[in-house]
Design an enzyme around this catalytic site. Structure first.
Site: not given
Length: 321
Positions: A179, A207, A210, A231
């Site tokens: 990210t 997929r 978050d 992560g």
């Protein structure tokens, strides 16, 4: 002679003034404007955001402009153009954005559009929805004037083809983080945040992690602070991690303390947490910042009037607590 009603009225006004004075005093010491972002590629992103903040621009505009920098940089392999594809060879992008008024927008599994963060903002501002996904998100982007283009660079394609020979699972850790998250406090004292990613390398098609999920990869509460994450996205989703960090700050924790408590909560639930990386970055209403992660190696960039710096986050493993 003062009546009881007058006395009570005077006492109430005095109490209100007493409560207000500390707030005013604190306001004078607020560190603003300030922008913070995850990873080393947050440095150039912060520079772009600062150009807006320095001229008293809005935090929302700053975070969008900031994360567009790595989205367009093929050297940043985990964000936007040039990002690692999924297992089928498709570059699929996720992003979300949130302003000081709890307005938010998000896109997930978006393909062929270089700047998912800007599409997410259009979702926020031009639809009654929070999230659009897949082909629907792409069609909306095209209707909004975004250009369709191939985001798979020759380097990413070659590495994907090499990966196909072994199909080794790429764990989300220090070597495969996914990210850029950015948080900003503007000169008006308002917070906003943005998060954007191409996701884990060679992930299963479909997929979503978050990063585009409000509360998991990003959360902003203008009364308290903001948080973003990096992560193993599934772990942030299971704990609604960024919302947790903000709520811990509401209870009095500093940004670093809140990030640490969120990491410890995740680690406590996992018997094998050492195999994964989870990191949180937070910024509070006073312009204080902090971060914490499982494994060492997570860094974050900070830019304000005094500094343009890169810091290593404290970590649960390897003794850096």
């Amino acid at each position: 002679m003062t009546s009881r009603r007058q006395f009570l009225k005077f006492s109430a006004l005095s109490t209100a003034a007493g409560l207000l004075m500390p707030k005013l005093a604190r306001a004078k010491s607020v560190n603003k404007p300030i922008v913070v972002s995850t990873w080393e590629h947050g440095g150039p992103a912060n520079v772009a955001a600062w150009k807006i903040l320095a001229r008293n621009g809005r935090a929302l505009d700053a975070v969008e402009a900031g994360v567009r920098v790595p989205e367009a940089d093929p050297a940043v392999r985990t964000v936007g153009y040039g990002g690692y594809p999924d297992a089928s060879g498709k570059v699929t992008l996720d992003a979300c954005i949130m302003d000081e008024n709890m307005n938010c927008g998000s896109v997930a599994y978006l393909q062929d559009i270089r700047h998912p963060i800007s599409v997410a903002r259009r979702v926020m501002e031009h639809t009654p929805h929070v999230m659009l996904v897949g082909e629907g998100a792409k069609q909306f982007a095209l209707e909004q004037g975004f250009k369709e283009e191939n985001l798979l660079t020759e380097q990413s394609k070659a590495e994907w083809q090499a990966w196909l020979k072994s199909r080794e699972v790429q764990h989300i850790n220090i070597e495969n983080h996914d990210t850029i998250g950015m948080l900003a406090l503007d000169g008006n004292g308002d917070l906003s945040g943005a998060c954007t990613t191409s996701g884990a390398a060679y992930k299963m098609p479909g997929r979503v992690g978050d990063s585009p999920i409000i509360g998991a990869g990003l959360y902003v509460d203008n009364e308290v602070g903001a948080a973003t994450a990096t992560g193993m996205g599934e772990l942030m989703m299971k704990t609604v991690g960024c919302h947790l960090v903000v709520e811990l700050m509401r209870q009095g924790a500093s940004p670093e303390q809140a990030c640490k408590q969120a990491v410890l909560r995740i680690a406590d639930k996992l018997g094998d947490y050492q195999a994964f990386q989870v990191g949180f970055l937070a910024l509070d209403k006073q312009g204080r910042y902090g971060a914490y992660c499982i494994q060492s190696g997570f860094n974050y960039a900070v830019k304000d009037h005094q500094q343009d710096s890169l810091f290593d986050a404290k970590s649960l493993l390897r003794g850096n607590t």
